[in-house]
Design an enzyme around this catalytic site. Structure first.
Site, mmCIF file in Angstrom:
data_model
loop_
_atom_site.group_PDB
_atom_site.id
_atom_site.type_symbol
_atom_site.label_atom_id
_atom_site.label_comp_id
_atom_site.label_asym_id
_atom_site.label_seq_id
_atom_site.Cartn_x
_atom_site.Cartn_y
_atom_site.Cartn_z
ATOM 1 C CD GLU A 110 -4.147 8.326 5.408
ATOM 2 O OE1 GLU A 110 -5.059 7.613 5.813
ATOM 3 O OE2 GLU A 110 -3.039 8.407 5.959
ATOM 4 C CD GLU A 153 -2.825 0.904 2.532
ATOM 5 O OE1 GLU A 153 -3.195 1.921 3.152
ATOM 6 O OE2 GLU A 153 -3.167 -0.253 2.862
ATOM 7 N NE ARG A 164 -10.330 1.159 -1.972
ATOM 8 C CZ ARG A 164 -10.417 0.025 -1.275
ATOM 9 N NH1 ARG A 164 -10.019 -0.011 -0.022
ATOM 10 N NH2 ARG A 164 -10.880 -1.069 -1.841
#
Length: 395
Positions: A123, A119, A203
């Site tokens: 953010e 990953e 995503r």
């Protein structure tokens, strides 16, 4: 003084709960079906047109489009609009032009993730107007807490910025508006054993880390409680561009090692006549791609061109900041009725058909099933971590 040390300890341990720790089929544990590949060297999407969503799956909530692009709105408890590409790519670059959602506790996320729990994240917290967060995980390993950093950016909730992840077999580089803010080399990630190196999908999503149903640590990390009455809070994504260094129809894990060398890929085809003028792909000849044979084969691996990675350190770059003690504390998670991406953008599910790792608690439900299922168990696990640390310090 006690509070100071407690806060510092929680800030250190909270990232333990933030990787995806569930996969529908984890290639580290068993033989899995091939990943659908991006059979082109580039993919672009202009989200001011609805047709740009043709190669995406809306996995939670609703994602309308408008003049500013795709809209990811948190208006009430449980809202966590999320989309995933319906394809994977294998090394290359992902550029996302995004304006983050405002609002205390609201999290805007850009996540690359693989089936074996690699990953790479961006953010943005709605109440933090001066910095954004970067993070990464390898094989779902959350046993250390030195992966995340905070990097400066001006008014991310008011201004569109281009957030880029340049990903090769040698390094991952995070850039904002073309300026490198962090570089992670292969060897920095536990000698490469925890370096993200398997085919990824992209995503995008937003969710309320400040939802009152979340653990206290999650709410603190997100900046505080989310006031839904002052919303709605919308994250906008104007466009996406992906460069695929190894175009292929599919990617197959040839063993359970999770290494980039184990990935076999099948063919590269020209699909430049994509679904619309606003969502397009272009294929070019590449030494990385195999022939169009339906039998997966290993070919010379291509990687995107990038700046020479820095030789050492978990994070480097002219603007990167230390991850030792971030300015906010807490872990990640979504509300118990929603799903979404975050530093805890990982996938999780109550389904008995999936596989999980023991690396840490899942932060979100399995989005590929389109579910916004309960994650009470996972956020409770994170809360137990917080409680244990606080108890030890109190003693």
């Amino acid at each position: 003084m006690y509070f100071k040390y407690t806060a510092a300890a929680l800030a250190a341990v909270l990232p333990l709960c933030s990787a995806q720790t569930w996969s529908k089929c984890n290639p580290l544990e068993k033989t899995c079906p091939p990943n659908k590949g991006l059979a082109a060297s580039t993919y672009t999407a202009d989200f001011t047109s609805a047709s740009a969503l043709d190669q995406w799956e809306v996995t939670a909530g609703k994602v309308p489009v408008g003049p500013q692009g795709a809209e990811f709105t948190v208006a009430k408890q449980g809202d966590a609009p999320t989309i995933d590409t319906d394809f994977y790519f294998f090394f290359g670059k992902a550029e996302v032009v995004m304006k983050a959602a405002p609002g205390t506790g609201v999290v805007s996320s850009i996540v690359l993730e693989s089936d074996d729990l690699d990953e790479v994240d961006w953010e943005v917290l709605g109440g933090d107007t001066t910095q954004v967060q970067t993070n990464y995980f390898g094989k779902g390993d959350t046993t250390t807490y030195d992966r995340g950093t905070y990097v400066p950016v001006a008014t991310p909730q008011e201004t569109f910025h281009t957030y880029t992840i340049d990903w090769t077999k040698d390094a991952v580089t995070w850039s904002i508006d073309g300026a490198v803010v962090r570089t992670l080399t292969y060897n920095d990630a536990k000698g490469g054993t925890r370096f993200p190196q398997t085919p990824m999908r992209l995503r995008l999503g937003s969710w309320a880390g400040g939802d009152p149903s979340n653990p206290k640590g999650t709410i603190e990390w997100a900046g505080g409680l989310t006031d839904y009455s002052a919303g709605p809070y919308t994250m906008y994504v104007k466009s996406v561009r992906i460069e695929n260094a190894n175009p292929a129809e599919s990617y197959t894990y040839s063993d359970n090692s999770g290494s980039w060398q184990s990935i076999k890929f099948d063919g590269s085809v020209d699909i430049s006549s994509s679904s619309s003028v606003t969502s397009s792909t272009t294929s070019t000849a590449s030494s990385a791609s195999s022939t169009s044979s339906k039998t997966p084969s290993t070919s010379t691996l291509a990687t995107s061109t990038k700046a020479t990675p820095t030789p050492s350190g978990t994070s480097s770059g002219s603007n990167s900041s230390s991850s030792a003690e971030p300015t906010t504390t807490g872990g990640t998670g979504s509300s118990n009725t929603g799903s979404g991406s975050g530093s805890g953008s990982g996938s999780g599910s109550s389904s008995s058909t999936g596989s999980s790792t023991s690396a840490g608690a899942s932060a979100t439900p399995e989005l590929s099933q389109g579910a916004a299922g309960s994650i009470k168990g996972s956020v409770t696990a994170c809360a137990l971590v917080f409680g244990a640390v606080a108890a030890v310090l109190a003693f």
